[in-house]
Scaffold this motif. Structure first.
Motif, PDB file in Angstrom:
ATOM      1  N   LEU A 162      92.585 -33.029  79.453  1.00 24.86           N
ATOM      2  CA  LEU A 162      93.874 -32.490  79.886  1.00 24.86           C
ATOM      3  C   LEU A 162      94.366 -33.095  81.204  1.00 24.86           C
ATOM      4  O   LEU A 162      95.558 -33.391  81.353  1.00 24.86           O
ATOM      5  CB  LEU A 162      93.756 -30.970  80.026  1.00 24.86           C
ATOM      6  N   ALA A 163      93.432 -33.286  82.182  1.00 26.79           N
ATOM      7  CA  ALA A 163      93.886 -33.701  83.521  1.00 26.79           C
ATOM      8  C   ALA A 163      94.633 -35.044  83.515  1.00 26.79           C
ATOM      9  O   ALA A 163      95.704 -35.140  84.129  1.00 26.79           O
ATOM     10  CB  ALA A 163      92.712 -33.728  84.495  1.00 26.79           C
ATOM     11  N   PRO A 164      94.127 -36.095  82.836  1.00 29.12           N
ATOM     12  CA  PRO A 164      94.886 -37.353  82.841  1.00 29.12           C
ATOM     13  C   PRO A 164      96.285 -37.188  82.269  1.00 29.12           C
ATOM     14  O   PRO A 164      97.255 -37.753  82.785  1.00 29.12           O
ATOM     15  CB  PRO A 164      94.051 -38.289  81.959  1.00 29.12           C
ATOM     16  N   LEU A 214      84.975 -31.533  79.113  1.00 29.42           N
ATOM     17  CA  LEU A 214      85.949 -31.877  78.064  1.00 29.42           C
ATOM     18  C   LEU A 214      87.350 -31.466  78.495  1.00 29.42           C
ATOM     19  O   LEU A 214      88.309 -32.222  78.337  1.00 29.42           O
ATOM     20  CB  LEU A 214      85.576 -31.181  76.756  1.00 29.42           C
ATOM     21  N   GLY A 215      87.444 -30.281  79.045  1.00 33.43           N
ATOM     22  CA  GLY A 215      88.747 -29.780  79.482  1.00 33.43           C
ATOM     23  C   GLY A 215      89.367 -30.705  80.515  1.00 33.43           C
ATOM     24  O   GLY A 215      90.540 -31.065  80.424  1.00 33.43           O
ATOM     25  N   ILE A 216      88.546 -31.113  81.486  1.00 33.80           N
ATOM     26  CA  ILE A 216      89.081 -31.961  82.570  1.00 33.80           C
ATOM     27  C   ILE A 216      89.485 -33.339  82.032  1.00 33.80           C
ATOM     28  O   ILE A 216      90.593 -33.816  82.256  1.00 33.80           O
ATOM     29  CB  ILE A 216      88.032 -32.108  83.698  1.00 33.80           C
ATOM     30  N   LEU A 217      88.579 -33.971  81.280  1.00 34.97           N
ATOM     31  CA  LEU A 217      88.843 -35.354  80.869  1.00 34.97           C
ATOM     32  C   LEU A 217      89.955 -35.454  79.827  1.00 34.97           C
ATOM     33  O   LEU A 217      90.614 -36.481  79.718  1.00 34.97           O
ATOM     34  CB  LEU A 217      87.567 -36.008  80.352  1.00 34.97           C
ATOM     35  N   PRO A 240     102.477 -19.095  90.622  1.00 36.52           N
ATOM     36  CA  PRO A 240     102.729 -18.315  89.400  1.00 36.52           C
ATOM     37  C   PRO A 240     102.657 -19.176  88.136  1.00 36.52           C
ATOM     38  O   PRO A 240     102.110 -18.737  87.109  1.00 36.52           O
ATOM     39  CB  PRO A 240     104.144 -17.776  89.601  1.00 36.52           C
ATOM     40  N   ALA A 241     103.197 -20.419  88.234  1.00 33.82           N
ATOM     41  CA  ALA A 241     103.135 -21.317  87.068  1.00 33.82           C
ATOM     42  C   ALA A 241     101.678 -21.605  86.722  1.00 33.82           C
ATOM     43  O   ALA A 241     101.290 -21.616  85.538  1.00 33.82           O
ATOM     44  CB  ALA A 241     103.877 -22.613  87.367  1.00 33.82           C
ATOM     45  N   TYR A 242     100.884 -21.804  87.763  1.00 29.88           N
ATOM     46  CA  TYR A 242      99.464 -22.061  87.525  1.00 29.88           C
ATOM     47  C   TYR A 242      98.806 -20.861  86.862  1.00 29.88           C
ATOM     48  O   TYR A 242      98.028 -20.998  85.915  1.00 29.88           O
ATOM     49  CB  TYR A 242      98.770 -22.379  88.848  1.00 29.88           C
ATOM     50  N   ALA A 243      99.155 -19.653  87.335  1.00 29.08           N
ATOM     51  CA  ALA A 243      98.565 -18.434  86.773  1.00 29.08           C
ATOM     52  C   ALA A 243      98.866 -18.345  85.278  1.00 29.08           C
ATOM     53  O   ALA A 243      97.977 -18.091  84.451  1.00 29.08           O
ATOM     54  CB  ALA A 243      99.101 -17.210  87.512  1.00 29.08           C
ATOM     55  N   ALA A 244     100.146 -18.600  84.930  1.00 29.08           N
ATOM     56  CA  ALA A 244     100.537 -18.513  83.516  1.00 29.08           C
ATOM     57  C   ALA A 244      99.802 -19.566  82.698  1.00 29.08           C
ATOM     58  O   ALA A 244      99.241 -19.267  81.617  1.00 29.08           O
ATOM     59  CB  ALA A 244     102.048 -18.710  83.405  1.00 29.08           C
ATOM     60  N   GLY A 245      99.784 -20.813  83.220  1.00 28.99           N
ATOM     61  CA  GLY A 245      99.112 -21.890  82.504  1.00 28.99           C
ATOM     62  C   GLY A 245      97.631 -21.606  82.346  1.00 28.99           C
ATOM     63  O   GLY A 245      97.047 -21.822  81.267  1.00 28.99           O
ATOM     64  N   PHE A 246      97.029 -21.099  83.400  1.00 25.55           N
ATOM     65  CA  PHE A 246      95.590 -20.817  83.362  1.00 25.55           C
ATOM     66  C   PHE A 246      95.276 -19.750  82.314  1.00 25.55           C
ATOM     67  O   PHE A 246      94.365 -19.897  81.511  1.00 25.55           O
ATOM     68  CB  PHE A 246      95.134 -20.350  84.756  1.00 25.55           C
ATOM     69  N   ALA A 261      90.055 -25.746  82.901  1.00 32.02           N
ATOM     70  CA  ALA A 261      89.409 -26.535  83.954  1.00 32.02           C
ATOM     71  C   ALA A 261      90.204 -27.812  84.234  1.00 32.02           C
ATOM     72  O   ALA A 261      90.298 -28.255  85.378  1.00 32.02           O
ATOM     73  CB  ALA A 261      87.992 -26.895  83.540  1.00 32.02           C
ATOM     74  N   GLY A 262      90.808 -28.387  83.171  1.00 30.19           N
ATOM     75  CA  GLY A 262      91.632 -29.586  83.332  1.00 30.19           C
ATOM     76  C   GLY A 262      92.862 -29.287  84.161  1.00 30.19           C
ATOM     77  O   GLY A 262      93.244 -30.076  85.032  1.00 30.19           O
ATOM     78  N   LEU A 263      93.484 -28.143  83.917  1.00 32.10           N
ATOM     79  CA  LEU A 263      94.674 -27.749  84.684  1.00 32.10           C
ATOM     80  C   LEU A 263      94.294 -27.569  86.157  1.00 32.10           C
ATOM     81  O   LEU A 263      94.981 -28.073  87.056  1.00 32.10           O
ATOM     82  CB  LEU A 263      95.242 -26.443  84.112  1.00 32.10           C
ATOM     83  N   ARG A 264      93.199 -26.871  86.397  1.00 30.24           N
ATOM     84  CA  ARG A 264      92.739 -26.619  87.768  1.00 30.24           C
ATOM     85  C   ARG A 264      92.483 -27.947  88.490  1.00 30.24           C
ATOM     86  O   ARG A 264      92.941 -28.166  89.608  1.00 30.24           O
ATOM     87  CB  ARG A 264      91.441 -25.807  87.695  1.00 30.24           C
ATOM     88  N   PHE A 265      91.781 -28.841  87.789  1.00 31.15           N
ATOM     89  CA  PHE A 265      91.447 -30.147  88.370  1.00 31.15           C
ATOM     90  C   PHE A 265      92.722 -30.928  88.704  1.00 31.15           C
ATOM     91  O   PHE A 265      92.856 -31.507  89.780  1.00 31.15           O
ATOM     92  CB  PHE A 265      90.581 -30.927  87.373  1.00 31.15           C
TER      93      PHE A 265
END
Lengths: 526, 197
Positions: free
Chosen positions: A176-178, A171-174, A16-22, A45-49
């Motif tokens: 947000l993900a780190p 861009l999203g991954i690089l 659910p947290a992922y759903a809201a964040g996404f 995409a960063g959140l998913r990664f």
């Protein structure tokens, strides 16, 4: 097979947290959307990664389902009509490709070892590979399940749309993900939240480089050359090489913050694509430079550590030579002492009982000391240790003698029943004693961590069929599983024991750590 | 038979206290023993006294125990050797017994009972060796060769084949051996070769 993908209790909160964040990040990306479906800056995409990286690719089907539900609820996808299957595939495609790329790279890294497959590099390769695979799958899906009305158009429109898809996700991954992964480590207390100490010089240097590059970009823009990526790219490389991944991330963040408001304004779609392509190159170069700098630092640190270990080994060698010399020096006068003490004991038998008792005591102690010196010399003085029949009782006694001073310092006691003298093993005595000493030291280290424990350590020896089993037991708290050691002692012990045709196993009981050392008995009918 | 000289043991170690302690230990066992701290002193002492057994350290400042063993054997082939060391190595132990004819190789601190057994064995060995030397001292080189093969139980014919001489010559040598040792038969010759004569 399917059980690997099963939903666990912890996932019930995560999804659910992922759903809201996404949903939130999808909404955030809207201003950078183009004519098609995709945004040129897609933090979701960063959140998913980050989620797949942190909790494993087993979550892939669950993220696919979650994203489908979110998109259906927010009206991104309509679950009706003739193109429903195509659209559903389009929604679940990014999570699927991200999971596939991560799984493939992890599997590759497990099979092959190389500098390009170290954790930071897997992260970089996956961050680039996942968006590209997503884009590459667009056309095959269109071929298998043709949509009545093509989403991305044809020809050059299609190429631009797919480029924007790659750039946005990248861009999203690089970006947000780190950040998310560092935050997770801070929360899990693996990484203390020591923000880079704000000493004046790095701030001045990094800030100065960024300011100069921004100024250069501004001049180029004023000269009518548009927003050029080159100054930002150079600045990113500089900062990454000087300050590592953290500095690199800050530089990326600063540049993204400067560019995104501009590109969200009224620029044409092609201009935006050009801007974001430039930004993507800057981000990749900056991140790689930062990773390279960290890898160099890591290599330097490991070199320093190895140097210290070499120094330690050299010291141990000297200590060994010294102890051998001490044993030699002692053995000479001790020989005299033992001979005379025995003589004294014999002549004092008819003297007063007190004198006789004293003489007997001196004689016994001199003999014990002689035995000990002979045994210690066997342990430390021989260079070549040939396998020979060794009584288990002797192994146990020597090992106990060696750890005795540490046990005393610990205020602990090692329980051990007398060992039958007739159990022999074919062994390199020094090595096997070393293995036993290592196991005892581990037990002592664990024992020291159990505060005010009543229970003591035990060393039991028993015969099981054609094998002798040495059991080392110590109390441990539930949390005390890994211990503070490096595990080298245990690894060495295991190697030695296996080289002797034996085996080492661990069978813990509640509140107890039990190591069982099995060795084949010499002369036993197997 | 010739009367045997008295059995005397020499103890050699560069640690005077230790050498004296070992010598006293042997004296208490009813043996005649004296101690030395220098190899040269021991070799000098051999002029005055015949030592049947020498208990020697291996690592010494001047000469090591093995070199000394060579000198001792050159002067008296009947001396028995027992080695002691505070630096035991497998290579030394093998050398001590195989190459230098040591009867035992003792590790310091000494195992007393083992030392005493080794010294007694050494004295017995030395006595037998001395007997044989006395009996066969007058042999020529060829007689000695014939004697060595004969006492292993070979016939005259086999001895002749082994040494590449005629049976007639073997018979001559045998007659000379019997006359020199005053033995009356092969059995006595064999006993003699074992120092039992």
């Amino acid at each position: 097979m399917l059980r690997a993908f099963a939903c666990r209790r912890a996932d019930a909160l995560l999804l659910p947290a992922y759903a809201a964040g996404f949903a939130f990040l999808h909404w955030v990306a809207l201003p950078w959307g183009g004519d098609g479906f995709f945004s040129l800056w897609y933090p979701a995409a960063g959140l998913r990664f980050a989620v797949l990286w942190r909790w494993g690719t087993r979550l892939t089907p669950w993220l696919m389902a979650t994203e489908l539900v979110v998109d259906a609820l927010t009206g991104q996808v309509v679950l009706a009509g003739p193109d429903v299957w195509h659209d559903v595939l389009g929604v679940i495609r990014p999570a699927l490709t991200c999971g596939l790329v991560l799984a493939a790279l992890h599997r590759l890294a497990a099979r092959r070892r190389g500098p390009h497959l170290l954790p930071p590099m897997i992260f970089g390769l996956a961050a680039v590979g996942a968006p590209i695979l997503t884009a590459l799958l667009v056309q095959p899906i269109q071929l298998i399940l043709p949509r009545s009305q093509s989403t991305f158009g044809h020809g050059i429109d299609l190429v631009i749309a797919l480029c924007s898809l790659v750039v946005g996700d990248l861009l999203g991954i690089l970006v947000l993900a780190p950040l998310l992964l560092s935050l997770d480590k801070v929360i899990a207390r693996k990484l203390t939240l020591n923000l880079p100490r704000l000493t004046a010089w790095p701030v001045l240097e990094g800030g100065g480089v960024l300011a100069v590059s921004t100024f250069a970009s501004w001049i180029l823009w004023r000269a009518g050359m548009g927003v050029q990526a080159a100054p930002g790219l150079l600045a990113g490389a500089w900062i990454g090489l000087r300050f590592g991944q953290r500095g690199a991330w800050l530089a990326i963040f600063a540049q993204v913050v400067m560019l995104l408001p501009y590109s969200a304004q009224h620029v044409t779609y092609t201009q935006r694509l050009g801007l974001h392509l430039g930004l993507a190159s800057t981000v990749i170069v900056t991140w790689l430079a930062g990773s390279y700098c960290d890898a160099q630092r890591w290599a330097q640190a490991s070199l320093d550590r190895r140097n210290r270990m070499l120094f330690q080994a050299e010291r141990l060698k000297t200590l060994r030579a010294m102890s051998v010399a001490v044993i030699h020096e002692i053995s000479q006068p001790l020989s005299t002492l033992a001979i005379e003490a025995r003589h004294l004991n014999e002549t004092c038998r008819d003297a007063s009982p007190e004198a006789a008792a004293s003489a007997a005591l001196v004689d016994r102690k001199a003999r014990e000391l002689s035995d000990m010196v002979r045994r210690l010399r066997r342990f430390g003085g021989r260079d070549v240790d040939e396998p020979s029949p060794v009584p288990v009782a002797q192994l146990v006694q020597t090992a106990r003698q060696i750890v005795a001073p540490e046990l005393r310092a610990l205020g602990a006691w090692l329980d051990a029943d007398p060992v039958a003298e007739d159990i022999f093993v074919q062994a390199q005595e020094v090595e096997l004693t070393q293995a036993l000493v290592n196991l005892l030291r581990n037990a002592m280290a664990a024992h020291a961590r159990v505060a005010q424990s009543e229970s003591d350590m035990r060393l039991d020896v028993r015969v099981e069929g054609s094998e002798v089993c040495l059991e080392i037991v110590n109390a441990a708290t539930a949390a005390d599983v890994s211990g503070n050691g490096m595990g080298v002692g245990l690894a060495i012990a295991r190697t030695i024991i296996e080289a002797h045709g034996g085996r080492l196993s661990r069978r813990d009981a509640p509140g107890q750590v039990r190591f069982l050392l099995f060795l084949p008995i010499l002369g036993a009918s197997a | 038979m010739t009367v045997q000289p008295p059995s005397c043991v020499a103890v050699l170690d560069d640690d005077a206290d230790f050498a004296a302690a070992v010598a006293r230990l042997l004296v208490r066992q009813g043996l005649e023993a004296s101690f030395f701290t220098k190899p040269a002193a021991l070799l000098g002492g051999m002029m005055a006294t015949r030592f049947s057994c020498v208990v020697s350290d291996i690592q010494m400042a001047e000469t090591d125990g093995f070199t000394l063993a060579e000198h001792l054997r050159a002067r008296d082939p009947c001396v028995a050797l027992v080695f002691m060391t505070a630096w035991p190595t497998t290579a030394h132990a093998v050398d001590a017994v195989r190459r230098h004819g040591g009867l035992d190789y003792l590790e310091k601190p000494l195992d007393e009972s083992r030392l005493i057994v080794a010294v007694h064995e050494g004295l017995a060995w030395s006595a037998r060796k001395w007997q044989v030397e006395q009996a066969t001292g007058a042999f020529t080189r060829r007689e000695r060769e014939v004697f060595d093969v004969l006492v292993k139980g070979h016939s005259n014919k086999e001895v002749a084949d082994l040494l590449g001489i005629s049976v007639r010559t073997v018979e001559d040598h045998r007659a000379a051996i019997v006359s020199k040792t005053r033995a009356n038969g092969l059995a006595q010759l064999v006993a003699l070769s074992r120092g039992e004569g």
